[in-house]
Design an enzyme around this catalytic site. Structure first.
Site, PDB file in Angstrom:
ATOM      1  N   GLN A   1      23.075  66.583  84.147  1.00  0.00           N
ATOM      2  CA  GLN A   1      23.026  67.861  83.434  1.00  0.00           C
ATOM      3  C   GLN A   1      23.638  67.766  82.021  1.00  0.00           C
ATOM      4  O   GLN A   1      23.267  68.531  81.136  1.00  0.00           O
ATOM      5  CB  GLN A   1      23.714  68.945  84.265  1.00  0.00           C
ATOM      6  CG  GLN A   1      23.363  70.367  83.867  1.00  0.00           C
ATOM      7  CD  GLN A   1      21.853  70.616  83.746  1.00  0.00           C
ATOM      8  OE1 GLN A   1      21.062  70.125  84.553  1.00  0.00           O
ATOM      9  NE2 GLN A   1      21.443  71.350  82.715  1.00  0.00           N
TER      10      GLN A   1
ATOM     11  N   HIS B   1      23.196  65.260  79.885  1.00  0.00           N
ATOM     12  CA  HIS B   1      22.089  64.836  79.018  1.00  0.00           C
ATOM     13  C   HIS B   1      21.098  65.978  78.798  1.00  0.00           C
ATOM     14  O   HIS B   1      20.602  66.186  77.689  1.00  0.00           O
ATOM     15  CB  HIS B   1      21.313  63.671  79.660  1.00  0.00           C
ATOM     16  CG  HIS B   1      22.117  62.433  79.896  1.00  0.00           C
ATOM     17  ND1 HIS B   1      22.494  62.019  81.148  1.00  0.00           N
ATOM     18  CD2 HIS B   1      22.597  61.494  79.044  1.00  0.00           C
ATOM     19  CE1 HIS B   1      23.161  60.878  81.065  1.00  0.00           C
ATOM     20  NE2 HIS B   1      23.251  60.537  79.804  1.00  0.00           N
TER      21      HIS B   1
ATOM     22  N   LYS C   1      31.972  64.270  75.177  1.00  0.00           N
ATOM     23  CA  LYS C   1      32.615  63.474  76.224  1.00  0.00           C
ATOM     24  C   LYS C   1      32.966  62.091  75.680  1.00  0.00           C
ATOM     25  O   LYS C   1      34.006  61.537  75.977  1.00  0.00           O
ATOM     26  CB  LYS C   1      31.679  63.340  77.430  1.00  0.00           C
ATOM     27  CG  LYS C   1      32.404  62.926  78.675  1.00  0.00           C
ATOM     28  CD  LYS C   1      31.526  62.161  79.625  1.00  0.00           C
ATOM     29  CE  LYS C   1      31.645  60.704  79.329  1.00  0.00           C
ATOM     30  NZ  LYS C   1      30.952  59.829  80.217  1.00  0.00           N
TER      31      LYS C   1
ATOM     32  N   GLN D   1      33.089  57.730  70.256  1.00  0.00           N
ATOM     33  CA  GLN D   1      31.725  57.349  69.872  1.00  0.00           C
ATOM     34  C   GLN D   1      31.145  58.347  68.866  1.00  0.00           C
ATOM     35  O   GLN D   1      30.559  57.952  67.851  1.00  0.00           O
ATOM     36  CB  GLN D   1      30.858  57.298  71.125  1.00  0.00           C
ATOM     37  CG  GLN D   1      29.372  57.228  70.867  1.00  0.00           C
ATOM     38  CD  GLN D   1      28.584  57.052  72.153  1.00  0.00           C
ATOM     39  OE1 GLN D   1      28.606  55.987  72.742  1.00  0.00           O
ATOM     40  NE2 GLN D   1      27.896  58.083  72.595  1.00  0.00           N
TER      41      GLN D   1
HETATM   42  P1  AMP Z   1      24.797  57.853  77.854  1.00  0.00           P
HETATM   43  O1  AMP Z   1      23.488  57.918  78.557  1.00  0.00           O
HETATM   44  O2  AMP Z   1      25.977  57.776  78.761  1.00  0.00           O
HETATM   45  O3  AMP Z   1      24.823  56.831  76.742  1.00  0.00           O
HETATM   46  O4  AMP Z   1      24.968  59.257  77.132  1.00  0.00           O
HETATM   47  C1  AMP Z   1      23.963  59.749  76.262  1.00  0.00           C
HETATM   48  C2  AMP Z   1      24.497  60.962  75.555  1.00  0.00           C
HETATM   49  O5  AMP Z   1      24.849  61.960  76.522  1.00  0.00           O
HETATM   50  C3  AMP Z   1      25.780  60.674  74.740  1.00  0.00           C
HETATM   51  O6  AMP Z   1      25.724  61.392  73.524  1.00  0.00           O
HETATM   52  C4  AMP Z   1      26.851  61.193  75.649  1.00  0.00           C
HETATM   53  O7  AMP Z   1      28.022  61.580  74.955  1.00  0.00           O
HETATM   54  C5  AMP Z   1      26.169  62.391  76.272  1.00  0.00           C
HETATM   55  N1  AMP Z   1      26.826  62.775  77.518  1.00  0.00           N
HETATM   56  C6  AMP Z   1      27.131  61.974  78.560  1.00  0.00           C
HETATM   57  N2  AMP Z   1      27.800  62.660  79.514  1.00  0.00           N
HETATM   58  C7  AMP Z   1      27.910  63.938  79.060  1.00  0.00           C
HETATM   59  C8  AMP Z   1      28.502  65.130  79.575  1.00  0.00           C
HETATM   60  N3  AMP Z   1      29.104  65.153  80.754  1.00  0.00           N
HETATM   61  N4  AMP Z   1      28.437  66.256  78.834  1.00  0.00           N
HETATM   62  C9  AMP Z   1      27.813  66.229  77.615  1.00  0.00           C
HETATM   63  N5  AMP Z   1      27.241  65.147  77.072  1.00  0.00           N
HETATM   64  C10 AMP Z   1      27.295  64.014  77.783  1.00  0.00           C
END
Ligand code: AMP
Length: 284
Positions: free
Chosen positions: A35, A37, A151, A155
């Site tokens: 959720q 993403h 989160k 980054q």
């Molecule tokens: P990732 O697939 O882990 O590389 O994350 C892709 C994007 O989704 C990045 O910008 C993350 O910061 C964001 N993201 C991951 N987890 C969350 C979360 N719980 N709440 C909001 N954004 C998130």
């Protein structure tokens, strides 16, 4: 939704939209979508005419002993979620498409100082991999704006710094962390946790909140952090770092700083979890 691994297909579609004066928002991910993403996609839809998402498990940002091979890959379910959320273009390249000469021959981007500490210290080369892939994806998609989760606070700061330092014409937007009812920040790596560990994992957010409350009640941050680390250890975590920082600069917080962030990383079972909450020392 058009799904493609081909760079020129992405460029052609984006050019068609741009020629009509329409705006493009981009959400880069590593897949195994939850959720958090989908919230980024929803926010992107509110802000632009078209949403482009990428799914790429970027080998350059994983250390040699990290979870690159075991990272969850769930493309069929991810595609369905993205199509339902209104994504129009999904980029799913292979490592060979992104790094045709191999990682050793790849030009890279490194953001100094803030890339070297916290997660950068524990994961050498990680933020070089992140900055490089995001820059490449920005050049492929050429969006007007890109959305990232708060989160991954460090980054987000590194990407904002890169965009500013390299004069990239892209607005970088940070979106609030989406959490489970327990407070646990949603993460693809939560899937590594057993049911018991997942229950205990909520202690990370509680520990962060306890430090925020102490700081706002003018108590010693150092003492509050020591207690928080003890709480984490009692819940089965092996803490990596747990710090109070200036939320603008990510430098160590001084007594004068008002905009602060408690930022932490800790191992639990097979997972390395990160979380943070930014706040004002003097409640607004
Ligand atoms: P990732 O697939 O882990 O590389 O994350 C892709 C994007 O989704 C990045 O910008 C993350 O910061 C964001 N993201 C991951 N987890 C969350 C979360 N719980 N709440 C909001 N954004 C998130």
């Amino acid at each position: 939704m058009i799904t493609t691994a081909v760079i020129s297909t992405i460029r052609e579609q984006v050019n068609t939209w741009r020629a009509k004066g329409e705006t493009i928002a981009f959400v880069p991910t590593m897949g195994n979508l939850h959720q958090g993403h989908i919230t980024l996609v929803n926010e992107a839809k509110k802000r632009a005419d078209h949403v482009v998402v990428s799914i790429f498990v970027n080998p350059m940002q994983f250390g040699p002993k990290e979870d690159l091979d075991g990272y969850p890959r769930t493309l069929a379910q991810d595609s369905e979620k993205l199509a339902n959320a209104g994504t129009e273009l999904l980029f799913t390249p292979t490592p060979e498409i992104i790094y045709p000469k191999g990682l050793a021959q790849q030009t890279f981007i490194e953001v100094p100082d803030i890339g070297d500490e916290l997660c950068g210290k524990s994961r050498p080369g990680h933020f070089r991999g992140v900055a490089t892939i995001v820059a490449k994806l920005f050049n492929i998609v050429q969006p007007d704006m890109a959305l990232f989760g708060r989160k991954d606070f460090q980054q987000l700061m590194i990407i904002k710094t890169m965009v500013e330092d390299l004069s990239m014409p892209i607005e970088v937007i940070g979106i609030e962390t989406i959490r489970e009812a327990s407070g646990l920040a949603m993460s693809s790596r939560n899937g590594y946790l057993t049911a018991d560990e997942k229950h205990n994992a909520a202690a990370l957010k509680r520990a962060i909140d306890s430090v925020i409350s102490a700081v706002q009640h003018k108590k010693s941050p150092q003492h509050a952090i020591e207690l928080a680390v003890q709480q984490l250890k009692a819940a089965g975590f092996t803490p990596d770092y747990f710090e109070l920082r200036n939320a603008d600069t990510l430098r160590q917080a001084t007594a004068e700083d008002n905009q602060l962030v408690v930022i932490a990383a800790a191992y639990l079972g097979k997972a390395r979890l990160i979380d943070n909450v930014s706040f004002y020392r003097h409640a607004q």
